[in-house]
Design a protein around this motif. Structure first.
Motif, PDB file in Angstrom:
ATOM      1  N   GLY A   1      -0.182 -12.035   7.511  1.00 47.05           N
ATOM      2  CA  GLY A   1      -1.315 -11.252   7.308  1.00 47.05           C
ATOM      3  C   GLY A   1      -2.312 -12.475   7.028  1.00 47.05           C
ATOM      4  O   GLY A   1      -2.622 -13.161   7.718  1.00 47.05           O
TER       5      GLY A   1
ATOM      6  N   ASP B   1       1.922  -1.655   3.098  1.00 44.61           N
ATOM      7  CA  ASP B   1       0.931  -2.472   3.760  1.00 44.61           C
ATOM      8  C   ASP B   1      -0.327  -2.067   3.108  1.00 44.61           C
ATOM      9  O   ASP B   1      -1.291  -2.981   2.503  1.00 44.61           O
ATOM     10  CB  ASP B   1       0.620  -2.250   5.322  1.00 44.61           C
ATOM     11  CG  ASP B   1       0.333  -3.383   5.808  1.00 44.61           C
ATOM     12  OD1 ASP B   1       0.301  -4.611   5.481  1.00 44.61           O
ATOM     13  OD2 ASP B   1      -0.283  -3.183   7.239  1.00 44.61           O
ATOM     14  N   SER B   2      -0.612  -0.894   2.852  1.00 47.39           N
ATOM     15  CA  SER B   2      -2.006  -0.472   2.223  1.00 47.39           C
ATOM     16  C   SER B   2      -1.892  -0.517   0.776  1.00 47.39           C
ATOM     17  O   SER B   2      -2.889  -1.028   0.109  1.00 47.39           O
ATOM     18  CB  SER B   2      -2.292   1.112   2.534  1.00 47.39           C
ATOM     19  OG  SER B   2      -0.971   2.078   1.959  1.00 47.39           O
TER      20      SER B   2
ATOM     21  N   ARG C   1      -0.279  -3.333  -0.631  1.00 47.56           N
ATOM     22  CA  ARG C   1      -0.516  -4.709  -0.619  1.00 47.56           C
ATOM     23  C   ARG C   1      -2.168  -5.053  -0.577  1.00 47.56           C
ATOM     24  O   ARG C   1      -2.266  -5.817  -1.323  1.00 47.56           O
ATOM     25  CB  ARG C   1       0.381  -5.202   0.366  1.00 47.56           C
ATOM     26  CG  ARG C   1       0.158  -6.950   0.539  1.00 47.56           C
ATOM     27  CD  ARG C   1       0.916  -7.547   1.594  1.00 47.56           C
ATOM     28  NE  ARG C   1       0.657  -7.014   2.956  1.00 47.56           N
ATOM     29  CZ  ARG C   1      -0.331  -7.699   3.613  1.00 47.56           C
ATOM     30  NH1 ARG C   1      -1.212  -8.567   3.302  1.00 47.56           N
ATOM     31  NH2 ARG C   1      -0.625  -7.148   4.753  1.00 47.56           N
ATOM     32  N   ARG C   2      -2.747  -4.428   0.384  1.00 46.94           N
ATOM     33  CA  ARG C   2      -4.112  -4.679   0.493  1.00 46.94           C
ATOM     34  C   ARG C   2      -4.915  -4.194  -0.995  1.00 46.94           C
ATOM     35  O   ARG C   2      -5.923  -4.797  -1.424  1.00 46.94           O
ATOM     36  CB  ARG C   2      -4.845  -3.724   1.704  1.00 46.94           C
ATOM     37  CG  ARG C   2      -4.428  -4.680   3.003  1.00 46.94           C
ATOM     38  CD  ARG C   2      -5.375  -4.068   4.114  1.00 46.94           C
ATOM     39  NE  ARG C   2      -4.838  -2.727   4.193  1.00 46.94           N
ATOM     40  CZ  ARG C   2      -4.030  -2.507   5.167  1.00 46.94           C
ATOM     41  NH1 ARG C   2      -3.254  -3.046   6.014  1.00 46.94           N
ATOM     42  NH2 ARG C   2      -3.842  -1.057   5.418  1.00 46.94           N
TER      43      ARG C   2
ATOM     44  N   ARG D   1      -3.453  -6.452  -3.993  1.00 47.99           N
ATOM     45  CA  ARG D   1      -3.065  -7.893  -4.110  1.00 47.99           C
ATOM     46  C   ARG D   1      -3.660  -8.744  -5.264  1.00 47.99           C
ATOM     47  O   ARG D   1      -4.780  -8.623  -5.669  1.00 47.99           O
ATOM     48  CB  ARG D   1      -3.895  -8.510  -2.572  1.00 47.99           C
ATOM     49  CG  ARG D   1      -3.771  -9.976  -2.497  1.00 47.99           C
ATOM     50  CD  ARG D   1      -4.265 -10.456  -1.253  1.00 47.99           C
ATOM     51  NE  ARG D   1      -3.724  -9.992  -0.132  1.00 47.99           N
ATOM     52  CZ  ARG D   1      -4.211  -9.525   0.919  1.00 47.99           C
ATOM     53  NH1 ARG D   1      -5.443  -9.520   1.235  1.00 47.99           N
ATOM     54  NH2 ARG D   1      -3.436  -9.302   1.986  1.00 47.99           N
TER      55      ARG D   1
END
Length: 108
Positions: A91, A10-11, A13-14, A17
């Motif tokens: 998201g 998740d981190s 991906r952020r 991105r």
């Protein structure tokens, strides 16, 4: 969702991105499968999504759907918000089914 958070995806991906479309698509696919699994688990099913029904259908981001349909990403987002093209949010990203995009494109 827990898988993405615990694995640090998740981190990642952020932070990354848009750098690599294939990585973006893989992370979207992982999130989609996790959401399907959670839905099945809440309904009391004890198998993973697609385990007996074959592989899950291919999912597209708005940019990928726009490329496939030969329109702009803004046109895709407008069709989604107007309810003419089904999609769900993962998201901050819309995820669309290939079949829905092709059907929408044929109907234009």
């Amino acid at each position: 969702m827990i898988l993405l958070a615990r694995a640090g995806l998740d981190s990642y991906r952020r932070a990354h991105r848009g750098e690599n479309p294939r990585v973006d698509q893989t992370l979207v696919d992982l999130t989609t499968v996790a959401l399907r699994y959670r839905t099945l688990a809440e309904r009391g099913h004890n198998r993973a999504p697609g385990s007996a029904t074959g592989p899950p259908s291919r999912q597209l981001t708005t940019n990928q759907a726009a490329d496939r349909a030969g329109v702009s990403a803004r046109t895709i987002r407008r069709a989604i918000t107007e309810g003419r093209l089904p999609a769900h949010r993962v998201g901050r990203t819309y995820v669309l089914d290939v079949g829905d995009v092709e059907q929408w494109h044929r109907g234009r």
